[in-house]
Each structure stands twice: as C-alpha cells, then as structure tokens.
Design a protein around this motif. Sequence first.
Motif, mmCIF file in Angstrom:
data_model
loop_
_atom_site.group_PDB
_atom_site.id
_atom_site.type_symbol
_atom_site.label_atom_id
_atom_site.label_comp_id
_atom_site.label_asym_id
_atom_site.label_seq_id
_atom_site.Cartn_x
_atom_site.Cartn_y
_atom_site.Cartn_z
ATOM 1 N N PRO A 1 0.792 -1.237 0.000
ATOM 2 C CA PRO A 1 0.000 0.000 0.000
ATOM 3 C C PRO A 1 0.823 1.286 0.000
ATOM 4 N N LEU A 2 2.109 1.205 0.363
ATOM 5 C CA LEU A 2 2.935 2.412 0.278
ATOM 6 C C LEU A 2 3.453 2.616 -1.137
ATOM 7 N N HIS A 3 3.315 1.587 -1.962
ATOM 8 C CA HIS A 3 3.817 1.659 -3.351
ATOM 9 C C HIS A 3 2.601 1.564 -4.284
ATOM 10 N N GLY A 4 2.566 0.614 -5.182
ATOM 11 C CA GLY A 4 1.482 0.560 -6.181
ATOM 12 C C GLY A 4 0.112 0.290 -5.581
ATOM 13 N N ASP B 1 -1.660 12.658 12.901
ATOM 14 C CA ASP B 1 -1.414 12.138 14.255
ATOM 15 C C ASP B 1 -0.322 11.058 14.211
ATOM 16 N N LYS B 2 0.792 11.323 14.875
ATOM 17 C CA LYS B 2 1.920 10.377 14.822
ATOM 18 C C LYS B 2 1.633 9.072 15.567
ATOM 19 N N ASN B 3 0.575 9.072 16.394
ATOM 20 C CA ASN B 3 0.222 7.815 17.084
ATOM 21 C C ASN B 3 -0.784 6.996 16.286
ATOM 22 N N PHE C 1 -2.641 5.750 10.246
ATOM 23 C CA PHE C 1 -3.351 6.196 9.032
ATOM 24 C C PHE C 1 -2.571 7.300 8.316
ATOM 25 N N ARG C 2 -2.484 7.175 6.998
ATOM 26 C CA ARG C 2 -1.883 8.219 6.167
ATOM 27 C C ARG C 2 -2.844 8.552 5.047
ATOM 28 N N LEU C 3 -2.730 9.704 4.483
ATOM 29 C CA LEU C 3 -3.573 10.010 3.326
ATOM 30 C C LEU C 3 -2.966 9.304 2.121
ATOM 31 N N SER C 4 -3.608 8.253 1.671
ATOM 32 C CA SER C 4 -3.096 7.532 0.504
ATOM 33 C C SER C 4 -3.181 8.447 -0.713
ATOM 34 N N GLY C 5 -2.174 8.327 -1.579
ATOM 35 C CA GLY C 5 -2.171 9.154 -2.787
ATOM 36 C C GLY C 5 -1.496 10.497 -2.569
ATOM 37 N N PHE C 6 -0.945 10.719 -1.370
ATOM 38 C CA PHE C 6 -0.184 11.948 -1.108
ATOM 39 C C PHE C 6 1.220 11.571 -0.665
ATOM 40 N N GLY C 7 2.175 12.397 -1.103
ATOM 41 C CA GLY C 7 3.552 12.214 -0.667
ATOM 42 C C GLY C 7 4.337 11.350 -1.637
ATOM 43 N N HIS C 8 5.620 11.573 -1.619
ATOM 44 C CA HIS C 8 6.503 10.786 -2.482
ATOM 45 C C HIS C 8 7.929 10.921 -1.986
ATOM 46 N N ARG C 9 8.696 9.862 -2.093
ATOM 47 C CA ARG C 9 10.080 9.909 -1.640
ATOM 48 C C ARG C 9 10.893 10.956 -2.400
ATOM 49 N N VAL C 10 10.657 11.102 -3.677
ATOM 50 C CA VAL C 10 11.527 11.968 -4.475
ATOM 51 C C VAL C 10 10.882 13.326 -4.794
HETATM 52 N N1 CMC Z 1 -0.041 11.332 4.949
HETATM 53 C C1 CMC Z 1 0.384 11.904 6.095
HETATM 54 N N2 CMC Z 1 1.673 12.154 6.375
HETATM 55 C C2 CMC Z 1 2.581 11.792 5.462
HETATM 56 C C3 CMC Z 1 2.216 11.191 4.252
HETATM 57 C C4 CMC Z 1 0.851 10.972 4.004
HETATM 58 N N3 CMC Z 1 0.454 10.401 2.866
HETATM 59 N N4 CMC Z 1 3.326 10.936 3.525
HETATM 60 C C5 CMC Z 1 4.360 11.345 4.267
HETATM 61 N N5 CMC Z 1 3.913 11.881 5.447
HETATM 62 C C6 CMC Z 1 4.735 12.518 6.493
HETATM 63 C C7 CMC Z 1 5.438 11.476 7.335
HETATM 64 O O1 CMC Z 1 4.663 11.103 8.452
HETATM 65 C C8 CMC Z 1 6.690 12.210 7.722
HETATM 66 O O2 CMC Z 1 6.361 13.136 8.741
HETATM 67 P P1 CMC Z 1 7.456 13.506 9.886
HETATM 68 O O3 CMC Z 1 8.592 14.149 9.151
HETATM 69 O O4 CMC Z 1 6.733 14.409 10.800
HETATM 70 O O5 CMC Z 1 7.836 12.194 10.516
HETATM 71 C C9 CMC Z 1 7.016 13.043 6.476
HETATM 72 O O6 CMC Z 1 5.739 13.249 5.822
HETATM 73 C C10 CMC Z 1 7.957 12.357 5.495
HETATM 74 O O7 CMC Z 1 7.409 11.078 5.210
HETATM 75 P P2 CMC Z 1 8.267 9.742 5.074
HETATM 76 O O8 CMC Z 1 7.418 8.597 5.441
HETATM 77 O O9 CMC Z 1 9.567 9.912 5.795
HETATM 78 O O10 CMC Z 1 8.552 9.782 3.521
HETATM 79 P P3 CMC Z 1 9.001 8.566 2.646
HETATM 80 O O11 CMC Z 1 9.766 9.134 1.533
HETATM 81 O O12 CMC Z 1 9.681 7.521 3.485
HETATM 82 O O13 CMC Z 1 7.619 7.893 2.144
HETATM 83 C C11 CMC Z 1 5.648 7.547 0.876
HETATM 84 C C12 CMC Z 1 7.050 8.182 0.905
HETATM 85 C C13 CMC Z 1 5.117 7.635 -0.530
HETATM 86 C C14 CMC Z 1 5.765 6.072 1.282
HETATM 87 C C15 CMC Z 1 4.734 8.325 1.845
HETATM 88 O O14 CMC Z 1 4.597 9.657 1.434
HETATM 89 C C16 CMC Z 1 3.364 7.652 2.006
HETATM 90 O O15 CMC Z 1 3.212 6.760 2.822
HETATM 91 N N6 CMC Z 1 2.347 8.088 1.187
HETATM 92 C C17 CMC Z 1 1.058 7.430 1.190
HETATM 93 C C18 CMC Z 1 1.113 6.162 0.343
HETATM 94 C C19 CMC Z 1 1.167 6.497 -1.150
HETATM 95 O O16 CMC Z 1 0.428 7.317 -1.656
HETATM 96 N N7 CMC Z 1 2.068 5.792 -1.850
HETATM 97 C C20 CMC Z 1 2.227 5.951 -3.313
HETATM 98 C C21 CMC Z 1 3.525 6.605 -3.635
HETATM 99 S S1 CMC Z 1 3.664 7.124 -5.353
HETATM 100 C C22 CMC Z 1 3.564 5.713 -6.323
HETATM 101 C C23 CMC Z 1 4.444 4.583 -5.974
HETATM 102 O O17 CMC Z 1 5.570 4.711 -5.551
HETATM 103 O O18 CMC Z 1 3.979 3.466 -6.172
#
Ligand code: CMC
Length: 432
Positions: free
Chosen positions: A265-268, A297-299, A302-311
């Motif tokens: 769920p964190l990827h595809g 909430d860090k405890n 739940f995360r908002l799926s579809g938001f955020g990206h490593r790069v």
């Molecule tokens: N909702 C809430 N908070 C988030 C989210 C999110 N979707 N994404 C990242 N954060 C927060 C995270 O808690 C952290 O906060 P803090 O610095 O206070 O600890 C900060 O943002 C950085 O997040 P991270 O987990 O260190 O970042 P990462 O590069 O390790 O993870 C990610 C990237 C894509 C796994 C993550 O953003 C995430 O879980 N997103 C939701 C799942 C998602 O949509 N995945 C698809 C990614 S794109 C397509 C693909 O790769 O397949």
Amino acid sequence: MSNLNKDTAELTIDGKVFTLPVVEGSMGERALDISKLLQETGYITLDTGYKNTGSCVSTITYLDGNKGILRYRGYDIEDLAANCSFVEVAYLLLHGRLPNEIELESFKGLIERFALIHEDMIHFFDHFPSHTSPMSILSVMVNSLCHYYPEMSDDPLDDFEVTSTRLISKIRTIAAFSYKKSMGHPLVYPRSDLSYCGNFLNMMFDKPVKPYVVRPEVVAALNKLLILHADHEQNCSTSTVRLVGSAGVNLYAAISTGINALWGPLHGGANEAVIEMLETIYADDCNFEKYINKAKDKNDPFRLSGFGHRVYRTYDPRGKIIKKACDEILNVLEISDPLLDLAHTLEEIVLRDEYFIERHLFPNVDFYSGIIYRALGIPTNMFTVMFALGRLPGWIAQWKEMREDPSTRIGRPRQVYAGETARKFVPLDERS
Ligand code: CMC
C-alpha cells in the motif's frame, strides 16, 4: 567532508584524509563513489530506506523531484503521454529510442503473436481460493511462465525481443483472465485486430450475451495511464527486480518479485487504498477534518493515501496529467462520480494545510488514477494489476540494463550489527 569538486571529494576520518571519486550524470547529478570505502577506511555507509543511496548508473529514466520533471530516455512524460501509444513507449524504454514505423509494426506483431497463454495454465486459475488477490495470481502466473517457455530462461538476453514481447503480451492476458475467472465468466481470448489496450479491455469486459464495444476514448485513457506508469527509476519494485535479478534468476522470477513489491500500500497498492479511503470519508459524511487529523497524528498509522513521495517535493508530474485526464474521461463518458468531487475537495484542503505544505506532500500518481479505472469499469482489486501492466516495460528495461552492465555484482547491502555480543552456549537442559 571538504573540497568537493567535479572529480573527487575528500573525507576525513580520525584526521586521515581519503579521496572519493565523484560520478557525474548527464543532467549534472553528482554522487560520491563509496564502493572502495570499506577496504580503504574500514567504514560502511548507513542509509536505512536508501534515502540517499544510488544503487546504479542508469540511462533509462530521469527524474527531478524538485522541479517535477520526469523523462523516459530523454523525452518529457507530457509529450509521450500526449502523442504515443503504450507499445511505442515500451519499445522506447526497452531499446533506448522511439521506433520507426517498420520497427513498431514488427514489435506490435510479436506482442500479438504471443498473446495466448498455454492452455494448461488456465487450470491454475481454478485452484486459487476465492477472494485471492489478483496481484497474488499475477505474481504466481508470471513466475511459472519460465516452465512453459523454458527456451527463454537460459540466457534471455540472446533473444531479448522475443522474451520481452512475450512477457508484455502474456501479462495482459493473465490479468484479464484472472478477472474473468473471478467473475465466473467465460474467458475471452485476445484478438489480432485490436490494439494493446483495446484487446485488454475486450478480454476484460466482452460477454457472450453483451458484446463489448471498444471505445477509442476509453482506449486512449488506458493508454495514457499505462504510459505514465511505465517507469520511475529506482523505486521499490524496480529496485527489487534489479536486486533479485542480480542473483541471476530468470527474467520471470525477477518480474514476479517486482509484482509482489508493487502490491504494498505504500507503493502501487496505494491506488486501491486511495479509493478505499475516499469511500470511507464519503460514508463518514465527508468528514475531511477527521481523516486529515488522523493522517497528521503520529500515534495513528493512518496516512492520506495518494499523497507524498520519496523523491517529489512538488506536484507529481504524472499526477497532474492524470488529474486532467480524469476530468476529461468522466466528462466524455458522462459519469458523475461523487468520489471525484470528494478528491478535488480533499486535495484543496490538503494543499492549504501547514502540515502538508511543510513536508512537501502533494498528490502523487495514485491519487486520481483509481477514479479513472472506476470509470472504465475496472474493479478496485485490479487497480494495482493495472499499475503492474504499465510498469512492466520499465522493469524489463531496468533488468536488461543491469544484466548488460559489466560492473553488475550480486546486490548485497551491509548492516551495522547491534545485537548481542558473543554469548556462551547453554545446553537445553541447563537453561532456566
Ligand atoms: N499522509 C500523512 N503524512 C505523510 C504522508 C501521508 N500520505 N506521507 C508522508 N507523510 C509525512 C510522514 O509522516 C513524515 O512526517 P514527519 O517528518 O513528521 O515524521 C514526512 O511526511 C515524510 O514522510 P516519510 O514517510 O519519511 O517519507 P518517505 O519518503 O519515506 O515515504 C511515501 C514516501 C510515498 C511512502 C509516503 O509519502 C506515504 O506513505 N504516502 C502514502 C502512500 C502512497 O500514496 N504511496 C504511493 C507513492 S507514489 C507511487 C508509488 O511509488 O507506487
């Protein structure tokens, strides 16, 4: 660290200076080559999650996460998505250049020729428990292809065109058959008069009682989605394909593990998770605040799926194109999906929220793609399979690049051991 210049960098450890070569990419990216660090200094590097580790030098995909640029083999993703077929892009990824008309016809011809799967494989589908995830089925079936087509497993690089087109063709048939079987419907075989995407849609939705009409707008939408998913440099599943492939397994085994990595769920798997999340918010009277607070909430896991990206530190360029395509296709098909309105509102709220702004969290490729798949009639549990169909040419291209690179060694990261130091062994009858 000091004196970083174009060619070398200096690292000082306990007063002793070590010189590290600097590797520069064609877009000016620079990396420190630490491959000799251990033997010269006794140190390894530690980078959990590989946040700052380059695992290879690659010529396939360029990504600038700050500017939101994505290019396959030098071509902007926007141009490819607007002008190409998925098959053309697959050729580009595999061969490094766009095909001319003759090359494209021949490539398409091979894909068409290999579209059937061995009839014996069809029995597999009958023996999975009901409710088996189609991702699990896909991974198993792709892995087992090497037994049905063993001539390709010795050195697939010898006949790469055949190997790659076979896989690109058969994965589509496997995916569609797994859906038909899950529905208890008769299988629909591939047709030579249909395009790659048209054929997939027809195999999915054609029924003896209700023939499927392949609409060009639907084909175009699917085509665009597959192109946008076709490669994304060293993401989790691609790195998995390379790592497993570096052990020397056959291409099918390497791709099968990539499928498993993509499933997460964190990827595809995020494209499925997005729809589930939107449905939950919808069923909860569109209580956006509640879910946004949960995500912050860090405890709470739940995360908002579809938001955020490593790069990406900006809007995912694929997400931008998909958002527009989503509005367009729903309009053309005259579908009004409450989840689309909900997604728009959620995006607006998130993009104004300090938590998400500070962390550069924008919609990614998965945020709107599921809404398009829903509009095309693809069930939620097939969304990640769709991602896999799109990503396949990228996985194959990356696997090939890895196999052809003479500097490739088996992938084998190190660790910093933090467990027990040496302990005296105690026989079983003396243990308290
Ligand atoms: N909702 C809430 N908070 C988030 C989210 C999110 N979707 N994404 C990242 N954060 C927060 C995270 O808690 C952290 O906060 P803090 O610095 O206070 O600890 C900060 O943002 C950085 O997040 P991270 O987990 O260190 O970042 P990462 O590069 O390790 O993870 C990610 C990237 C894509 C796994 C993550 O953003 C995430 O879980 N997103 C939701 C799942 C998602 O949509 N995945 C698809 C990614 S794109 C397509 C693909 O790769 O397949």
